[in-house]
Design a protein around this motif. Structure first.
Motif, PDB file in Angstrom:
ATOM      1  N   LYS A  65       0.837  -1.203   0.000  1.00 50.75           N
ATOM      2  CA  LYS A  65       0.000   0.000   0.000  1.00 50.75           C
ATOM      3  C   LYS A  65       0.874   1.257   0.000  1.00 50.75           C
ATOM      4  O   LYS A  65       0.610   2.217  -0.729  1.00 50.75           O
ATOM      5  N   TRP A  68       2.576   1.678  -3.457  1.00 52.06           N
ATOM      6  CA  TRP A  68       1.684   2.146  -4.517  1.00 52.06           C
ATOM      7  C   TRP A  68       1.313   3.616  -4.362  1.00 52.06           C
ATOM      8  O   TRP A  68       0.859   4.235  -5.326  1.00 52.06           O
ATOM      9  N   HIS A 109      -6.921   5.038  -3.209  1.00 50.72           N
ATOM     10  CA  HIS A 109      -6.019   3.961  -2.796  1.00 50.72           C
ATOM     11  C   HIS A 109      -5.837   3.936  -1.283  1.00 50.72           C
ATOM     12  O   HIS A 109      -5.863   2.871  -0.663  1.00 50.72           O
ATOM     13  N   VAL A 115      -7.680  -0.014  -5.534  1.00 51.08           N
ATOM     14  CA  VAL A 115      -6.506  -0.008  -6.417  1.00 51.08           C
ATOM     15  C   VAL A 115      -5.694  -1.283  -6.198  1.00 51.08           C
ATOM     16  O   VAL A 115      -5.377  -2.006  -7.146  1.00 51.08           O
ATOM     17  N   GLU A 134      -7.295  -0.323 -10.560  1.00 52.76           N
ATOM     18  CA  GLU A 134      -5.902  -0.332 -11.027  1.00 52.76           C
ATOM     19  C   GLU A 134      -5.830  -0.102 -12.532  1.00 52.76           C
ATOM     20  O   GLU A 134      -4.895   0.532 -13.030  1.00 52.76           O
TER      21      GLU A 134
END
Length: 254
Positions: A65, A68, A109, A115, A134
């Motif tokens: 997480k 990203w 996200h 995501v 995504e």
């Protein structure tokens, strides 16, 4: 654990090159954006390296997480780099729109699992599982990076300076190699091409090529800061990464 080392080293490789590039030319807009690319890549690779090495699924998901959060911003920084390199001021508004789009995805996200929806368990360890949104990031990536490469190509055709042409050519080639890291998106959808995701190697090769143009062709006007020895080391690193990528494709493992 075998996958831990490459993204870990790649993370600091980017951080060091980006910091050195900014150090002696911190007022340059191009140097600032190149540092942003290096910093976001560091933010992608560093948490991921620990996620590959952990044995706890919840820990891996948390680390991915974090990773990203930086990945979502990375395509726009590359696009921004080419806009500044090409000197196309009219394109700036679209850069800001792309940043805005990335920030919206970033908020989604952080607050949801739309995501990144979880993790897969592969033979090499954990890997992030794609969420519903995504695909929106993937579409943005190909649009803005392709646009950036196109701007660089157009700028190359218009440029009359031999040195500037070389700078643009190396940047185009370097970031074209960077695009191959998108093969890892397939792994997010459960599609395994190799026994280990190859994206980190392509990214490291890309940085090595761009580092070479920074040193040898004075891309960021900091050539005097780097020694001839360092430029040779960069060339050796390029051949090392070429060897590594060949090894991965032949053996399927690092």
């Amino acid at each position: 654990m075998s996958l831990f080392l490459l993204p870990f080293l790649s993370a600091f490789y980017f951080l060091i090159v980006g910091s050195l590039s900014l150090r002696n030319n911190y007022k340059s807009r191009l140097a600032q954006i190149f540092f942003a690319i290096c910093l976001t890549t560091f933010g992608w690779h560093y948490p991921s390296s620990f996620a590959f090495g952990t044995f706890m699924e919840d820990d891996a998901y948390f680390l991915f997480k974090i990773s990203w959060c930086f990945i979502l911003l990375l395509p726009t920084t590359i696009y921004h780099f080419f806009v500044v390199l090409s000197g196309d001021a009219k394109e700036t508004i679209w850069v800001y729109c792309s940043y805005g789009y990335s920030l919206i995805l970033l908020v989604i996200h952080i607050l949801t699992n739309k995501v990144i929806a979880g993790v897969y368990i592969y033979p090499w360890g954990f890997y992030p599982k794609s969420g519903l949104f995504e695909i929106l990031h993937i579409m943005q990536t190909f649009i803005v990076v392709s646009r950036g490469l196109y701007l660089g190509y157009v700028s190359l055709k218009k440029e009359s300076s031999h040195q500037k042409k070389l700078q643009i050519k190396y940047c185009l080639f370097g970031f074209f190699i960077y695009l191959f890291a998108s093969l890892d998106y397939l792994t997010n959808y459960g599609i395994i091409i190799l026994e280990s995701p190859p994206g980190f190697i392509f990214v490291a090769i890309s940085l090595t090529i761009i580092s070479y143009v920074i040193v040898r062709h004075d891309l960021l006007s900091i050539g005097a800061f780097f020694s001839v020895v360092l430029s040779k080391i960069i060339i050796y690193l390029l051949f090392l990464f070429i060897f590594l990528i060949g090894s991965v494709f032949v053996t399927g493992d690092y």
